[in-house]
Scaffold this motif. Structure first.
Motif, PDB file in Angstrom:
ATOM      1  N   ALA A  45      84.754  50.877  -7.462  1.00 19.92           N
ATOM      2  CA  ALA A  45      85.272  52.032  -6.721  1.00 19.92           C
ATOM      3  C   ALA A  45      85.765  53.025  -7.766  1.00 19.92           C
ATOM      4  O   ALA A  45      86.881  52.907  -8.263  1.00 19.92           O
ATOM      5  N   GLU A  46      84.931  53.987  -8.123  1.00 24.68           N
ATOM      6  CA  GLU A  46      85.228  54.869  -9.251  1.00 24.68           C
ATOM      7  C   GLU A  46      86.191  55.998  -8.915  1.00 24.68           C
ATOM      8  O   GLU A  46      86.807  56.572  -9.810  1.00 24.68           O
ATOM      9  N   VAL A  47      86.321  56.344  -7.650  1.00 21.94           N
ATOM     10  CA  VAL A  47      87.245  57.402  -7.246  1.00 21.94           C
ATOM     11  C   VAL A  47      88.544  56.746  -6.776  1.00 21.94           C
ATOM     12  O   VAL A  47      88.534  55.984  -5.802  1.00 21.94           O
ATOM     13  N   PRO A  48      89.674  57.010  -7.460  1.00 19.18           N
ATOM     14  CA  PRO A  48      90.936  56.433  -6.997  1.00 19.18           C
ATOM     15  C   PRO A  48      91.242  56.867  -5.562  1.00 19.18           C
ATOM     16  O   PRO A  48      91.266  58.058  -5.259  1.00 19.18           O
ATOM     17  N   SER A  49      91.433  55.891  -4.680  1.00 19.37           N
ATOM     18  CA  SER A  49      91.679  56.182  -3.269  1.00 19.37           C
ATOM     19  C   SER A  49      92.803  55.295  -2.750  1.00 19.37           C
ATOM     20  O   SER A  49      92.584  54.114  -2.468  1.00 19.37           O
ATOM     21  N   PRO A  50      94.016  55.848  -2.615  1.00 19.71           N
ATOM     22  CA  PRO A  50      95.108  55.047  -2.064  1.00 19.71           C
ATOM     23  C   PRO A  50      94.773  54.444  -0.704  1.00 19.71           C
ATOM     24  O   PRO A  50      95.133  53.303  -0.422  1.00 19.71           O
ATOM     25  N   GLU A  51      94.072  55.208   0.144  1.00 16.90           N
ATOM     26  CA  GLU A  51      93.740  54.701   1.477  1.00 16.90           C
ATOM     27  C   GLU A  51      92.862  53.452   1.383  1.00 16.90           C
ATOM     28  O   GLU A  51      93.119  52.451   2.062  1.00 16.90           O
ATOM     29  N   PHE A  52      91.821  53.515   0.552  1.00 19.00           N
ATOM     30  CA  PHE A  52      90.900  52.397   0.427  1.00 19.00           C
ATOM     31  C   PHE A  52      91.582  51.203  -0.248  1.00 19.00           C
ATOM     32  O   PHE A  52      91.432  50.063   0.197  1.00 19.00           O
ATOM     33  N   SER A  53      92.345  51.464  -1.303  1.00 19.43           N
ATOM     34  CA  SER A  53      93.017  50.368  -2.000  1.00 19.43           C
ATOM     35  C   SER A  53      94.036  49.677  -1.098  1.00 19.43           C
ATOM     36  O   SER A  53      94.151  48.451  -1.116  1.00 19.43           O
ATOM     37  N   ARG A  54      94.771  50.451  -0.299  1.00 19.43           N
ATOM     38  CA  ARG A  54      95.739  49.832   0.614  1.00 19.43           C
ATOM     39  C   ARG A  54      95.020  49.032   1.701  1.00 19.43           C
ATOM     40  O   ARG A  54      95.464  47.965   2.095  1.00 19.43           O
ATOM     41  N   PHE A  55      93.892  49.550   2.170  1.00 17.32           N
ATOM     42  CA  PHE A  55      93.079  48.815   3.143  1.00 17.32           C
ATOM     43  C   PHE A  55      92.658  47.459   2.565  1.00 17.32           C
ATOM     44  O   PHE A  55      92.789  46.423   3.224  1.00 17.32           O
ATOM     45  N   LEU A  56      92.142  47.456   1.335  1.00 21.51           N
ATOM     46  CA  LEU A  56      91.719  46.197   0.704  1.00 21.51           C
ATOM     47  C   LEU A  56      92.905  45.246   0.544  1.00 21.51           C
ATOM     48  O   LEU A  56      92.817  44.066   0.869  1.00 21.51           O
ATOM     49  N   TYR A  57      94.001  45.765   0.037  1.00 20.88           N
ATOM     50  CA  TYR A  57      95.203  44.957  -0.184  1.00 20.88           C
ATOM     51  C   TYR A  57      95.688  44.302   1.109  1.00 20.88           C
ATOM     52  O   TYR A  57      95.933  43.096   1.162  1.00 20.88           O
ATOM     53  N   ALA A  58      95.817  45.078   2.175  1.00 22.40           N
ATOM     54  CA  ALA A  58      96.314  44.545   3.449  1.00 22.40           C
ATOM     55  C   ALA A  58      95.302  43.609   4.103  1.00 22.40           C
ATOM     56  O   ALA A  58      95.672  42.596   4.692  1.00 22.40           O
ATOM     57  N   SER A  59      94.018  43.931   3.984  1.00 21.48           N
ATOM     58  CA  SER A  59      92.991  43.111   4.629  1.00 21.48           C
ATOM     59  C   SER A  59      92.815  41.765   3.950  1.00 21.48           C
ATOM     60  O   SER A  59      92.618  40.745   4.601  1.00 21.48           O
ATOM     61  N   VAL A  60      92.882  41.752   2.627  1.00 22.67           N
ATOM     62  CA  VAL A  60      92.729  40.500   1.876  1.00 22.67           C
ATOM     63  C   VAL A  60      94.019  39.691   1.900  1.00 22.67           C
ATOM     64  O   VAL A  60      94.003  38.475   2.085  1.00 22.67           O
TER      65      VAL A  60
END
Length: 192
Positions: free
Chosen positions: A35-50
């Motif tokens: 994921a080359e573009v830093p994205s707080p939304e996507f990173s938080r989604f991954l963190y919460a989902s995993v």
């Protein structure tokens, strides 16, 4: 509030030769992409989902700005496993100034566990930790890749790290407040 004893294990690789790669899952459905573009939304989604069912809570209170600042640190990388286009899990690499790279987060969304994706993702992520300096000007070559896991993590986490060639170098046990796993959203992972 009650408390529990949480054991944390620290593991490391000190050479790229330590990595014992897992075979890729059967078929051609799993891809691992940075994921080359830093994205707080996507990173938080991954963190919460995993981490929702295994008590990952330390980043749930982070603001958007804090996520953005963390993700924009030079050398920080997020690699995402996709199974037929759906995010299945991720591994986050956090370089340190001394040439060490921490695998700060690694795991799979519950629905994708047990499909041989985890070993493959960990293998790819550890390999990317070892060659991280090749993608980032000014970063020192990686001298060590390390990770910690604890008794609250998935039941196969420790064995996966060891099968990939990580060696145990420290163990700590601490009492922590007992808290239920938050889940990725209220009511997730409950019987209907």
């Amino acid at each position: 509030m009650s408390s529990i004893v949480v054991t944390t294990w620290y593991l490391e690789q000190t050479s790229p030769a330590d990595l014992l790669p897992a075979a890729a899952p059967d078929g051609d459905t799993v891809r691992i992409v940075r994921a080359e573009v830093p994205s707080p939304e996507f990173s938080r989604f991954l963190y919460a989902s995993v981490g929702g069912d295994i008590t990952w809570t330390d980043r749930l209170s982070w603001s958007y700005a804090r996520w953005q600042q963390y993700l924009e640190r030079p050398g920080t990388e997020t690699w995402v496993a996709y199974d037929r286009g759906t995010p299945a899990g991720y591994i986050e690499l956090a370089p340190e100034d001394d040439g060490a790279v921490e695998i700060s987060y690694f795991g799979l969304v519950p629905a994708f566990r047990g499909r041989r994706i985890g070993g493959h993702l960990l293998s790819c992520g550890a390999a990317r930790a070892w060659d991280l300096a090749e993608r980032w000007d000014g970063r020192p070559p990686t001298k060590r890749v390390w990770v910690h896991t604890c008794s609250l993590d998935g039941e196969h986490a420790m064995a996966n790290y060891q099968r990939r060639g990580f060696q145990l170098y420290d163990t700590k046990a601490e009492e922590e407040p007992a808290a239920p796993a938050p889940g990725p959203w209220p009511g997730a992972h409950t019987e209907a």
